[in-house]
Motif scaffolding. Sequence first.
Motif, PDB file in Angstrom:
ATOM      1  N   ARG A 110       7.441  -3.445 -25.079  1.00 39.57           N
ATOM      2  CA  ARG A 110       8.421  -2.359 -25.139  1.00 39.57           C
ATOM      3  C   ARG A 110       8.303  -1.572 -23.843  1.00 39.57           C
ATOM      4  NH1 ARG A 110       8.531   2.597 -29.454  1.00 39.57           N
ATOM      5  NH2 ARG A 110      10.465   3.560 -28.733  1.00 39.57           N
TER       6      ARG A 110
ATOM      7  N   ASP B  34      13.942 -11.768 -37.240  1.00 46.35           N
ATOM      8  CA  ASP B  34      13.552 -10.354 -37.264  1.00 46.35           C
ATOM      9  C   ASP B  34      12.027 -10.294 -37.220  1.00 46.35           C
ATOM     10  OD1 ASP B  34      12.810  -7.729 -38.045  1.00 46.35           O
ATOM     11  OD2 ASP B  34      14.686  -7.486 -39.138  1.00 46.35           O
TER      12      ASP B  34
ATOM     13  N   GLY C  72      10.312  -7.257 -36.466  1.00 48.72           N
ATOM     14  CA  GLY C  72       9.783  -5.926 -36.711  1.00 48.72           C
ATOM     15  C   GLY C  72      10.663  -4.811 -36.182  1.00 48.72           C
ATOM     16  N   HIS C  73      10.200  -3.613 -36.401  1.00 43.71           N
ATOM     17  CA  HIS C  73      10.879  -2.385 -35.981  1.00 43.71           C
ATOM     18  C   HIS C  73      10.389  -2.013 -34.590  1.00 43.71           C
ATOM     19  CE1 HIS C  73      12.142   1.843 -36.052  1.00 43.71           C
ATOM     20  NE2 HIS C  73      12.925   1.507 -37.061  1.00 43.71           N
TER      21      HIS C  73
ATOM     22  N   ARG D  89      15.766  -2.862 -35.080  1.00 41.45           N
ATOM     23  CA  ARG D  89      15.047  -4.098 -35.401  1.00 41.45           C
ATOM     24  C   ARG D  89      14.968  -4.991 -34.166  1.00 41.45           C
ATOM     25  NH1 ARG D  89      12.044  -3.276 -39.513  1.00 41.45           N
ATOM     26  NH2 ARG D  89      11.737  -5.537 -39.616  1.00 41.45           N
TER      27      ARG D  89
ATOM     28  N   GLU E 190       9.652   0.751 -33.407  1.00 40.71           N
ATOM     29  CA  GLU E 190       8.565   1.740 -33.469  1.00 40.71           C
ATOM     30  C   GLU E 190       7.212   1.095 -33.769  1.00 40.71           C
ATOM     31  OE1 GLU E 190       8.747   4.947 -32.609  1.00 40.71           O
ATOM     32  OE2 GLU E 190      10.863   4.701 -32.134  1.00 40.71           O
ATOM     33  N   ASP E 191       7.205  -0.202 -34.127  1.00 32.71           N
ATOM     34  CA  ASP E 191       5.939  -0.912 -34.342  1.00 32.71           C
ATOM     35  C   ASP E 191       5.216  -1.170 -33.022  1.00 32.71           C
ATOM     36  OD1 ASP E 191       6.514  -1.030 -37.054  1.00 32.71           O
ATOM     37  OD2 ASP E 191       7.295  -3.075 -36.969  1.00 32.71           O
ATOM     38  N   ILE E 192       5.946  -1.048 -31.927  1.00 34.69           N
ATOM     39  CA  ILE E 192       5.366  -1.274 -30.601  1.00 34.69           C
ATOM     40  C   ILE E 192       5.375   0.058 -29.849  1.00 34.69           C
ATOM     41  CG2 ILE E 192       5.551  -2.543 -28.425  1.00 34.69           C
ATOM     42  CD1 ILE E 192       7.156  -4.669 -29.941  1.00 34.69           C
ATOM     43  N   PRO E 193       4.212   0.506 -29.375  1.00 32.87           N
ATOM     44  CA  PRO E 193       4.198   1.763 -28.629  1.00 32.87           C
ATOM     45  C   PRO E 193       4.964   1.633 -27.304  1.00 32.87           C
ATOM     46  CG  PRO E 193       2.038   0.710 -28.557  1.00 32.87           C
ATOM     47  CD  PRO E 193       2.897  -0.112 -29.461  1.00 32.87           C
TER      48      PRO E 193
ATOM     49  N   ARG F 140       2.879  -6.060 -28.572  1.00 31.15           N
ATOM     50  CA  ARG F 140       2.366  -6.618 -29.817  1.00 31.15           C
ATOM     51  C   ARG F 140       2.489  -8.128 -29.736  1.00 31.15           C
ATOM     52  NH1 ARG F 140       0.266  -2.485 -30.258  1.00 31.15           N
ATOM     53  NH2 ARG F 140       0.442  -0.936 -31.882  1.00 31.15           N
TER      54      ARG F 140
END
Length: 110
Positions: A31, A5, A7-8, A96, A10-13, A18
């Motif tokens: 993303r 895992d 990250g989420h 996730r 939404e952590d990546i625009p 990232r």
Amino acid sequence: MSWIDIGHIEDIPLRGARIVKTAVGCVAVFRTAEAEVYAASNTCPHKGGPLSEGIVHGQKVTCPLHNWVFDLNTGLAQGADEGQITTYPVRLDGARILLDGDAVKTRSAA
């Protein structure tokens, strides 16, 4: 496969990237759509450009240094004589992002 895992979503625009630091180098996680992610080496084989800083369009990324375009499905450069980046299995589990840890261990990311 051993899923990690990282990250989420939404952590990546949207249409962004990232970096995930691994033992073999940095992996860029892109993303490309609301619920679509890809993982690949962060380093362009041409001049070492940071692909995570490139332009994400469709399922491709353009290197910020010399405009080489890479298909995030295959890693192949388009419009260049030769060139390929390593891609890594990645998937979504709900919101996730999961990266295949086994693949990252066996391939060089940089």
